[in-house]
Design a protein around this motif. Structure first.
Motif, PDB file in Angstrom:
ATOM      1  N   LEU A 142      -1.644  -4.086   9.202  1.00 23.98           N
ATOM      2  CA  LEU A 142      -2.705  -3.657   8.186  1.00 23.98           C
ATOM      3  C   LEU A 142      -2.054  -2.307   7.493  1.00 23.98           C
ATOM      4  O   LEU A 142      -0.440  -1.815   7.993  1.00 23.98           O
ATOM      5  N   HIS A 143      -2.318  -2.465   6.554  1.00 23.13           N
ATOM      6  CA  HIS A 143      -1.963  -1.468   5.233  1.00 23.13           C
ATOM      7  C   HIS A 143      -2.705  -0.916   5.053  1.00 23.13           C
ATOM      8  O   HIS A 143      -3.513  -1.350   4.355  1.00 23.13           O
ATOM      9  N   GLU A 144      -2.531  -0.384   4.625  1.00 27.67           N
ATOM     10  CA  GLU A 144      -3.324   1.577   4.444  1.00 27.67           C
ATOM     11  C   GLU A 144      -3.106   2.332   3.340  1.00 27.67           C
ATOM     12  O   GLU A 144      -1.259   2.831   3.106  1.00 27.67           O
ATOM     13  N   HIS A 182     -11.842   8.551  12.031  1.00 27.47           N
ATOM     14  CA  HIS A 182     -10.916   7.647  10.432  1.00 27.47           C
ATOM     15  C   HIS A 182     -11.738   7.359   9.712  1.00 27.47           C
ATOM     16  O   HIS A 182     -12.369   6.997   9.853  1.00 27.47           O
ATOM     17  N   ASP A 197     -11.785   5.305   7.130  1.00 28.07           N
ATOM     18  CA  ASP A 197     -12.440   3.718   6.769  1.00 28.07           C
ATOM     19  C   ASP A 197     -13.290   2.980   8.369  1.00 28.07           C
ATOM     20  O   ASP A 197     -13.873   2.231   7.995  1.00 28.07           O
ATOM     21  N   ARG A 213       0.941   4.669   2.982  1.00 28.69           N
ATOM     22  CA  ARG A 213       0.522   4.532   4.637  1.00 28.69           C
ATOM     23  C   ARG A 213       2.304   3.020   4.628  1.00 28.69           C
ATOM     24  O   ARG A 213       1.651   2.653   4.270  1.00 28.69           O
ATOM     25  N   ARG A 251      -9.879   3.183  -2.220  1.00 20.64           N
ATOM     26  CA  ARG A 251      -8.848   2.450  -1.015  1.00 20.64           C
ATOM     27  C   ARG A 251      -9.306   1.167  -0.592  1.00 20.64           C
ATOM     28  O   ARG A 251     -10.924   1.055  -0.542  1.00 20.64           O
ATOM     29  N   SER A 306       0.579  -0.694   0.195  1.00 21.40           N
ATOM     30  CA  SER A 306      -0.045  -0.150   0.697  1.00 21.40           C
ATOM     31  C   SER A 306       0.519   1.272   0.049  1.00 21.40           C
ATOM     32  O   SER A 306       0.154   2.430  -0.382  1.00 21.40           O
ATOM     33  N   PRO A 343      -8.135  -1.332   2.247  1.00 22.97           N
ATOM     34  CA  PRO A 343      -7.256  -1.162   3.098  1.00 22.97           C
ATOM     35  C   PRO A 343      -7.023  -2.456   3.172  1.00 22.97           C
ATOM     36  O   PRO A 343      -8.486  -3.896   2.872  1.00 22.97           O
ATOM     37  N   TYR A 344      -6.177  -3.220   3.803  1.00 26.03           N
ATOM     38  CA  TYR A 344      -5.577  -5.154   4.144  1.00 26.03           C
ATOM     39  C   TYR A 344      -4.991  -5.211   5.050  1.00 26.03           C
ATOM     40  O   TYR A 344      -4.227  -4.473   5.748  1.00 26.03           O
TER      41      TYR A 344
END
Length: 286
Positions: free
Chosen positions: A56-58, A86, A88, A61, A27, A4, A29-30
């Motif tokens: 967490l992959h945002e 936040h 998400d 970031r 977006r 990400s 997120p993973y």
């Protein structure tokens, strides 16, 4: 690169695209279980020790590790009363981290109103990287950010001809450069110093740090600022480039097999700051 950040597939600057009939959400997120033991040190104390970490992959970031609340020391977290939102994951509660006579505000956070699809993050806390003394996997300090399992470096020898010029002056000419492929980045071509007119390299102050390669030195060439760089003591995973020099294709002319290289997606890199409490000797000793 990871999933990400930089030019990863889930980042805003992705160099590729998904082959789907409709574009995916902007977006994505993973999160996944890291399957590594992680520990965090603060004020000389292990404040969390867990084998149940979620990474967490945002988008845009670095990856962030989230620890189960039950694995955090009982008196470590003090509610600050500060709540942000936040985009998400909803409400985010912030904590002061307290150990002994040391207190750091807004050093940890937790999502407290998670939607059902993000339940894997429920009752988990993340710690601000530079607010802590250090993060570890087992007994080895992890530098820069949580280690990204999707980051890879491959280094290959090649017989292609590489030439570097500044105007009419040849700076380097090599028939055996080394090419470094780093996930999502443009290839980087490194040249042995024996193939360089090293008198043209003028060292400049200031280093950058890569969690995967180590400390990087820079050189001016004529009036081209920071036109070349080198890892004098690259980490063992990238040791083959130690002492070699690479050149910025947008600051000097770099030719590969006669064709001039141009900056391309993945050419620019976001540099890392140094972790708090981490000195140059410790980075070199890794």
């Amino acid at each position: 690169m990871g999933l990400s950040w930089q030019q990863g597939p889930l980042s805003p600057g992705a160099v590729g695209h998904f082959l789907t009939p409709a574009p995916p959400p902007e977006r994505l997120p993973y999160a996944e279980r890291l399957r590594r033991r992680m520990r965090v040190r603060f004020h000389g104390t292990w404040i969390v020790d867990s084998e149940d970490v979620v990474l967490l992959h945002e988008p845009g970031r670095y990856p962030v590790a989230y620890f189960p609340r039950q694995d955090v020391g009982d008196t470590v977290l003090v509610a600050s009363g500060k709540v942000t939102r936040h985009q998400d994951f909803g409400d985010t509660a912030w904590y002061t981290v307290h150990v002994g006579d040391r207190t750091t505000e807004r050093a940890a956070w937790e999502f407290t109103a998670l939607p059902g699809h993000a339940a894997v993050l429920r009752d988990r806390v993340a710690f601000a990287w530079r607010a802590m003394d250090a993060f570890y996997e087992e007994d080895e300090r992890i530098l820069g950010h949580a280690a990204d399992p999707y980051h890879r470096i491959d280094i290959r020898d090649t017989s292609r001809r590489l030439e570097v010029r500044l105007g009419a002056t040849v700076i380097a000419r090599s028939g055996h450069p080394v090419v470094l492929y780093e996930s999502g980045f443009a290839p980087r071509w490194y040249v042995p110093r024996t193939d360089i007119d090293v008198a043209r390299l003028r060292p400049v102050e200031g280093q950058t740090f890569c969690p995967y390669k180590g400390l990087c030195d820079y050189y001016d060439i004529g009036d081209a600022h920071r036109a070349a760089w080198s890892y004098p003591n690259a980490y063992r995973e990238a040791d083959r480039i130690s002492g070699l020099v690479s050149f910025e294709a947008d600051r000097v002319e770099v030719f590969l097999d006669g064709a001039r290289l141009r900056p391309e997606p993945g050419q620019s890199v976001v540099s890392h700051g140094i972790d708090r409490g981490l000195d140059v000797d410790e980075i070199r000793a890794r």
